[in-house]
Design an enzyme around this catalytic site. Structure first.
Site, PDB file in Angstrom:
ATOM      1  N   SER A 141       0.438  -0.930   0.121  1.00  0.00           N
ATOM      2  CA  SER A 141       0.116  -0.170   0.020  1.00  0.00           C
ATOM      3  C   SER A 141       1.191   1.213  -0.240  1.00  0.00           C
ATOM      4  CB  SER A 141      -0.956   0.021   1.456  1.00  0.00           C
ATOM      5  OG  SER A 141      -1.536   1.350   1.724  1.00  0.00           O
ATOM      6  N   TYR A 154      -1.385  -0.532   9.890  1.00  0.00           N
ATOM      7  CA  TYR A 154      -1.528  -0.569   8.869  1.00  0.00           C
ATOM      8  C   TYR A 154       0.006  -0.253   8.027  1.00  0.00           C
ATOM      9  CZ  TYR A 154      -3.583  -1.205   4.242  1.00  0.00           C
ATOM     10  OH  TYR A 154      -3.711  -1.133   2.413  1.00  0.00           O
TER      11      TYR A 154
END
Ligand code: NAP
Length: 242
Positions: A141, A154
């Protein structure tokens, strides 16, 4: 026969990747954790376009479940092997770090990073023995590249996945197995449906969120023979946002 396995193939980016793989003529195994209906819908869409597919339920963060599911598949498919792996399953549990419970830290890291480890480790021996054309794609990501506030868990998981991609690529290159990561920015899916898209897209130079199919097209290229000389890379797909 060579198969592809897509973790988290029931929805969003994973579903689009399954459809892309079907269009490439590769039989695809659709993994999901709990959303059986969504997984069946992916299966229906793959079949509708003439693709071959099957469901495989397991929780990527559970080492024993991963091993049992793949053991069972290999017993049923003695002449086949999984040559293409897309480690796509992931979750978000956002909060500022000073308020983050232990469970949100561990769940996010265990899913993205633990999932990558358990599934990839189980499939690597056969991929490397065949010495030809193995492909591993890790769904990282933008958050793992630049770090995003509210996402320490994350960002940490995805940054670690990028590091693991670079390390593993060097372990497997001589066996013809490439390992790459894809780093999407904002993509329309269940994962981003609670975000203020109107506000956030102002930050994106192209002025919009990406579509799962656009990520799937990049994954399709990295799975193809044409990408044979690309390994250890992280390729952004983010509309110019960084
Ligand atoms: P999504 O729509 O929320 O779908 C998540 C998928 O992961 C579902 O298929 C879900 O299965 C599966 N999953 C979650 N936990 C799992 C587990 N423990 N074991 C097995 N499967 C599990 O998410 P998405 O937006 O498509 O995201 C896919 C990947 O792209 C994730 O790794 C995400 O971090 C990454 N990503 C997304 C964006 C974005 O903007 N959307 C941006 C950057 C990176 P069930 O259906 O069974 O729940």
């Amino acid at each position: 026969m060579k198969y592809a396995l897509v973790t988290g193939g029931s929805r969003g980016i994973g579903r689009a990747v399954c459809l892309r793989i079907a269009d490439m003529g590769i039989p695809v195994i659709i993994n999901y954790q709990s959303n059986y209906e969504a997984a069946c819908e992916t299966m229906r869409l793959v079949s509708e376009r003439g693709g071959q597919c099957a469901l495989m339920r397991f929780d990527v963060s559970n080492s024993a479940e991963v091993a049992a599911a793949i053991d069972a598949w290999e017993t049923e498919h003695p002449d086949d092997y999984i040559a293409y792996l897309v480690n796509n399953a992931g979750i978000r549990r956002d909060s500022l770090m000073f308020m983050m419970p232990d469970s949100d830290w561990h769940d996010v890291i265990d899913t993205s990073l633990g999932g990558f480890f358990y599934v990839t480790r189980r499939l690597l021996p056969k991929m490397m023995q065949r010495r030809h054309g193995g492909r591993i794609i890790n769904m990282a990501s933008l958050s793992g590249q630049k770090g995003l506030p509210g996402q320490t868990n994350y960002s940490a998981a995805k940054a670690a996945l990028i590091g693991a991609t670079k390390a593993l690529a060097q372990e497997t290159a001589s066996r013809g197995v490439t390992v790459n990561a894809v780093a999407p920015g904002f993509i329309e899916s269940d994962m981003t449906k609670d975000l203020d898209q109107a506000e956030l897209k102002k930050m994106v130079p192209t002025g919009r969120f990406g579509r799962p199919e656009e990520v799937a097209a990049l994954v399709g290229f990295l799975l193809s023979d044409e990408s044979d000389y690309i390994t250890g890379q992280t390729i952004g797909i983010n509309g110019g946002l960084f």
